[in-house]
Design a protein around this motif. Structure first.
Motif, PDB file in Angstrom:
ATOM      1  N   ILE A 322       0.891  -1.028   0.446  1.00  0.00           N
ATOM      2  CA  ILE A 322      -0.120  -0.056   0.009  1.00  0.00           C
ATOM      3  C   ILE A 322       1.157   1.557  -0.258  1.00  0.00           C
ATOM      4  O   ILE A 322       1.670   1.573   0.147  1.00  0.00           O
ATOM      5  CB  ILE A 322      -0.921  -0.254   1.291  1.00  0.00           C
ATOM      6  N   GLY A 323       0.029   2.322  -0.255  1.00  0.00           N
ATOM      7  CA  GLY A 323       0.463   3.870  -0.088  1.00  0.00           C
ATOM      8  C   GLY A 323       0.114   4.434  -1.859  1.00  0.00           C
ATOM      9  O   GLY A 323      -0.222   3.846  -2.731  1.00  0.00           O
ATOM     10  N   HIS A 359       3.997  -0.979   3.529  1.00  0.00           N
ATOM     11  CA  HIS A 359       4.505  -0.365   3.128  1.00  0.00           C
ATOM     12  C   HIS A 359       5.139   0.160   1.382  1.00  0.00           C
ATOM     13  O   HIS A 359       5.962  -1.055   1.481  1.00  0.00           O
ATOM     14  CB  HIS A 359       4.289   0.918   3.237  1.00  0.00           C
ATOM     15  N   ALA A 450      -0.531   4.989   4.355  1.00  0.00           N
ATOM     16  CA  ALA A 450      -0.973   4.850   3.041  1.00  0.00           C
ATOM     17  C   ALA A 450      -2.459   5.650   3.074  1.00  0.00           C
ATOM     18  O   ALA A 450      -3.013   6.226   2.065  1.00  0.00           O
ATOM     19  CB  ALA A 450      -1.366   3.427   2.435  1.00  0.00           C
TER      20      ALA A 450
END
Length: 461
Positions: A322-323, A359, A450
């Protein structure tokens, strides 16, 4: 054939370590047969410099033959001479600890091994090389990234550009976008091509064209279908975008003799193994989605390539990453739902699904760390946080708090979000930790970061 001057890094045997030392020599070649003869001469010269007697040298005859073969294959000397892919080519050694096969240990180079050796060209030769798009003196060889306009690929491209490498990137722009390449498209060290990686002819022709302009020394294959439900609904999606893309990239690599591949695989190859932390050597591997099946089939292709012709490969098994720049995933999905209906968030599944989240900044750090520190000829690594993950309900509540405080959350009744969804999983990352890498963020902090980033990407309500 016209006489060409090629500058190569000549391998020679080091009898003390039974390894390789580097010597530089100018070779005037008209064919691969003459290349062999010149390599033999360089061998003898290097042996004498290292104090090897004829008797000792005879013991290394088998290694000598192997080195000659690897020199031709890895450096693609014959291809450079006969097809004139790159006039006046200059070929560097692979990075120490990076592209070198564990069977061929090398002494540490005296200079930066990513840099091209400097030779003395005449004015006319240099002008012609630049006119024809050949690699320039003092310039590193290029890194190829498939899926370069996507979530991970665009991050990798920026990192390698910042480190001084030219980058060649292909993407079909189905999920990625030119916006993700902002600032790169005008960079003189970046070459972008819009290519359908499932089209074998397109991949081959465009890849060879780019390789003729600047020699590619390693490939990072990040492209794949990232929409698992779409692959469940239509199996041809993952066959085309996840498996055939891998096949075609490998085929082009083989044709020009590129020695190193880094591959983005997935936790989906493991299937549904419950809540116990998953290690790399667990089995059998029984994916429950077409995406996972095609990633596993791609891993098998890479394994066969390493056995047959590929010098080295690293396989990275991603968790949920995620990010930004976000192109898919649960956080992006929730943010967009709340923008559409600010008073309510509908969640697929019961919300009790628990998964590990990493992340993207930690992921990129791990990829580069493994490139520099892993030593196996075929390495495969779980990359993830050190915890057991967070629930989907935690992600929903965190997103609502950031985007639309007070909005209601409505959950489904199933224990999974869709067919092929693995409701619970976490990684055992002892293997990569043993090399010295650890993530900066756990799953919860990665989600919080995120959410803030993706809200900024998508704009406030």
């Amino acid at each position: 054939m016209k006489l060409e001057t090629i500058i190569i890094l000549s391998p020679a045997l080091n009898p003390g370590e039974n390894g390789i030392v580097v010597g530089v020599a100018a070779v005037f070649c008209m064919s691969s047969v003459e290349a062999d003869a010149q390599a033999g001469a360089l061998w003898s010269s290097s042996d004498q410099q290292d104090g090897v007697t004829p008797e000792e040298g005879s013991r290394f005859g088998e290694n000598h033959a192997m080195i000659q073969r690897r020199t031709r294959e890895r450096m693609t000397l014959t291809a450079l001479l006969e097809s004139r892919l790159c006039p006046k080519a200059i070929v560097p050694q692979p990075e120490a600890g990076g592209l070198t096969s564990p069977k061929m240990k090398r002494r540490p180079p005296r200079t930066d091994p990513s840099r091209v050796a400097v030779a003395s060209f005449g004015r006319a030769e240099r002008a012609r090389a630049q006119e024809e798009g050949a690699i320039r003196l003092g310039q590193p060889h290029a890194i190829f990234i498939s899926g370069v306009a996507g979530f991970v690929g665009s991050k990798l491209a920026r990192l390698f550009i910042d480190r001084g490498y030219p980058v060649v990137g292909f993407d079909n722009l189905s999920r990625g976008s030119r916006e993700n390449l902002s600032g790169l498209l005008t960079n003189e060290r970046f070459i972008f091509e819009k290519v359908d990686l499932s089209d074998a002819n397109a991949v081959r022709s465009r890849f060879l064209n780019c390789h003729s302009r600047i020699l590619i020394s390693e490939v990072w294959h990040m492209a794949a279908n990232s929409d698992i439900p779409a692959g469940i609904a239509d199996a041809s999606v993952d066959l085309r975008d996840t498996f055939l893309s891998t096949f075609n990239v490998l085929d082009s690599m083989k044709e020009v003799g590129i020695p190193f591949l880094a591959f983005a695989s997935s936790s989906a190859v493991y299937g549904n193994l419950g809540e116990a932390p998953i290690s790399e050597d667990v089995g059998p591997l029984l994916p429950i989605s077409n995406y996972g099946a095609m990633k596993l089939a791609s891993e098998a292709l890479i394994s066969a390539a390493v056995e047959n012709w590929l010098d080295r490969a690293l396989i990275f098994r991603f968790p949920n990453v995620i990010g930004v720049p976000a192109t898919h995933g649960v956080v992006l999905d929730f943010v967009r739902k709340l923008r559409s209906t600010p008073n309510k968030l509908n969640v697929l599944g019961s919300g009790r699904q628990r998964k590990a989240y990493l992340h993207v900044n930690d992921l990129i750090d791990a990829l580069v760390y493994l490139r520099e520190n892993a030593s196996e000829r075929l390495g495969y690594y779980n990359i993830g946080p050190e915890d057991k993950g967070v629930t989907v309900s935690f992600i929903a509540e965190t997103t609502v708090e950031a985007v639309a405080p007070g909005a209601g959350i409505e959950y489904g009744v199933e224990d999974r979000g869709w067919t092929g969804d693995v409701p619970r999983f976490s990684y055992d990352i002892a293997k990569i930790r043993a090399l010295g890498w650890r993530p900066q963020l756990g799953s919860a902090d990665a989600v919080r970061k995120a959410v803030v980033e993706i809200v900024g990407q998508e704009g406030h309500l």
